[in-house]
Design a protein around this motif. Sequence first.
Motif, short mmCIF file in Angstrom:
data_model
loop_
_atom_site.label_atom_id
_atom_site.label_comp_id
_atom_site.label_asym_id
_atom_site.label_seq_id
_atom_site.Cartn_x
_atom_site.Cartn_y
_atom_site.Cartn_z
N ILE A 16 0.85 -1.20 0.00
CA ILE A 16 0.00 0.00 0.00
C ILE A 16 0.89 1.24 0.00
N GLY A 17 0.52 2.24 -0.81
CA GLY A 17 1.32 3.46 -0.94
C GLY A 17 1.26 4.36 0.28
N ALA A 18 2.27 5.23 0.39
CA ALA A 18 2.37 6.14 1.55
C ALA A 18 1.17 7.07 1.65
N ASP A 19 0.64 7.54 0.51
CA ASP A 19 -0.54 8.42 0.52
C ASP A 19 -1.72 7.74 1.19
N ASN A 20 -1.98 6.49 0.79
CA ASN A 20 -3.13 5.75 1.34
C ASN A 20 -2.92 5.38 2.80
N ILE A 21 -1.67 5.12 3.18
CA ILE A 21 -1.37 4.82 4.59
C ILE A 21 -1.66 6.05 5.44
N ALA A 22 -1.23 7.24 4.95
CA ALA A 22 -1.49 8.48 5.69
C ALA A 22 -2.98 8.71 5.86
N VAL A 23 -3.75 8.50 4.79
CA VAL A 23 -5.21 8.66 4.86
C VAL A 23 -5.81 7.71 5.89
N LYS A 24 -5.35 6.46 5.89
CA LYS A 24 -5.86 5.45 6.83
C LYS A 24 -5.62 5.88 8.28
N LEU A 25 -4.39 6.32 8.57
CA LEU A 25 -4.07 6.75 9.94
C LEU A 25 -4.89 7.97 10.35
N ASN A 26 -5.06 8.90 9.41
CA ASN A 26 -5.84 10.11 9.70
C ASN A 26 -7.29 9.76 10.00
N LYS A 27 -7.87 8.82 9.22
CA LYS A 27 -9.26 8.42 9.43
C LYS A 27 -9.44 7.69 10.77
N LEU A 28 -8.39 7.00 11.19
CA LEU A 28 -8.46 6.29 12.48
C LEU A 28 -8.27 7.23 13.67
N GLY A 29 -8.00 8.51 13.37
CA GLY A 29 -7.89 9.49 14.44
C GLY A 29 -6.47 9.77 14.90
N TYR A 30 -5.48 9.13 14.28
CA TYR A 30 -4.08 9.37 14.67
C TYR A 30 -3.61 10.70 14.10
N ARG A 31 -2.75 11.37 14.85
CA ARG A 31 -2.14 12.62 14.39
C ARG A 31 -0.65 12.58 14.72
N THR A 32 0.13 13.43 14.04
CA THR A 32 1.58 13.48 14.27
C THR A 32 1.86 14.03 15.67
N ASN A 33 3.13 14.06 16.05
CA ASN A 33 3.50 14.60 17.37
C ASN A 33 3.12 16.07 17.52
N LYS A 34 2.99 16.77 16.38
CA LYS A 34 2.59 18.18 16.42
C LYS A 34 1.09 18.36 16.31
N GLY A 35 0.34 17.23 16.30
CA GLY A 35 -1.11 17.31 16.23
C GLY A 35 -1.65 17.56 14.84
N LYS A 36 -0.83 17.34 13.81
CA LYS A 36 -1.26 17.59 12.43
C LYS A 36 -1.57 16.27 11.72
N PHE A 37 -2.19 16.38 10.52
CA PHE A 37 -2.48 15.20 9.72
C PHE A 37 -1.18 14.56 9.22
N PHE A 38 -1.22 13.24 9.05
CA PHE A 38 -0.12 12.54 8.40
C PHE A 38 -0.18 12.81 6.89
N HIS A 39 1.00 12.88 6.26
CA HIS A 39 1.10 12.99 4.81
C HIS A 39 2.08 11.92 4.33
N SER A 40 2.17 11.76 3.02
CA SER A 40 3.01 10.69 2.48
C SER A 40 4.45 10.81 2.95
#
Length: 400
Positions: free
Chosen positions: A100-124
């Motif tokens: 699975i590509g990095a773009d789709n992985i980022a979308v999956k984590l964002n939909k599950l409610g995960y955010r980066t250490n800075k509280g932002k969305f994941f990106h590829s």
Amino acid sequence: MNLLRQDDILFVTDSERVYDLEVQEDWQALKFTGFVNNWEYENIKAQLRKGKKDSAKMGRWSNGKPNYGYIYNRLERKLEIDEEKAKAVKLAFQMTIDGIGADNIAVKLNKLGYRTNKGKFFHSQSIVRMIRSDIYKGWIVANRLKGRNKTNGKIRPQDQWIVVKDAVKPCIIDEDTWDKANKALDKRLNPRAKMRKHGLSSLIVCGLCGRTHSVTIRSDRNNMRVIQSCRKRNPLGEKCTNGGIQYNTMMELIINNIRMKKDQIQLELEKLKDENETIDTTAIEIQSIEQQIKKVEKALQMLQLQLEEDLISVSDFKERRTIRSIELDNLQKELTKLKETSKEDKIKYKESFIEYLDHFLDNWSELDESQLNNELMSFINKTIWYHPIGNKEYREITID
């Protein structure tokens, strides 16, 4: 120091010593004190660098804020696992192994409610950095960069790196999983298809989101080449709605636009050669750029005031200041170029460009794909394509 001296401003230290920079003894004393302080500062920096290297060799964490999924234990000077965030890391590694590509992985984590250490969305890119990081298999790698960061720093030769294996126990990912994920990522980032160059490769930009449209061959349409619909998704997976177009149709539109541009330059050239020209277009351009420079300088001053009044964060201030500074630098270069360019220079440039475009228009159909792409990119910065899906009648092309 020179500015303070020039404006008769006194220099007061924290020990309440007052220096008048107009007095030669005070000026020299302050410069000498500054030299000693700077020497001490550099000495402290050297000791800190040595301490970081020694800590790394001992398997201690000394690389600043820990990576996503880890917590820093200050007492032990070791990393510990944040169990909740570690679930996101394990999921990212497994999805990468599954192809699975990095773009789709980022979308999956964002939909599950995960955010980066800075509280932002994941990106590829944040996913790619995660998969590439040695810390997840328990390795600490130090002394890799010479400088502050990857942007301003320089990567040292690999034999100078300090690599400590099994420094983090327990680690989030075992070494075998890390290797599999990185091999899978290598395959996705270096496919043979990406090596193929078409005449319009990297030239067509989405008018809605700014992403570059890709060129592909449709096997279900007798191997017809097409400019694909925009494939960019926002952090939650919603797809951009800019449509595609047949490759040959897009090429025809671009060639027609180049012909129109050549005719426009021809008219400008004839007007420029006219001795009875009453409007000084250069002066108008210079005035316009000078006004833009004033606006940008005022925007920089306002940013400084906002920072001092604590209306924006330091990170936002730095980001906006960088953008404005680049804009100011480009405007000043353009202004200098305009002031130094004579009428004769303009005429020569336009004549040369018309000749170049004439030659291209006469010969473009004889070029191979790679040569055609190189020629187009030599004078076209980007082609902005606007064709929203659902509105078949409306389409627009703007060539920069």
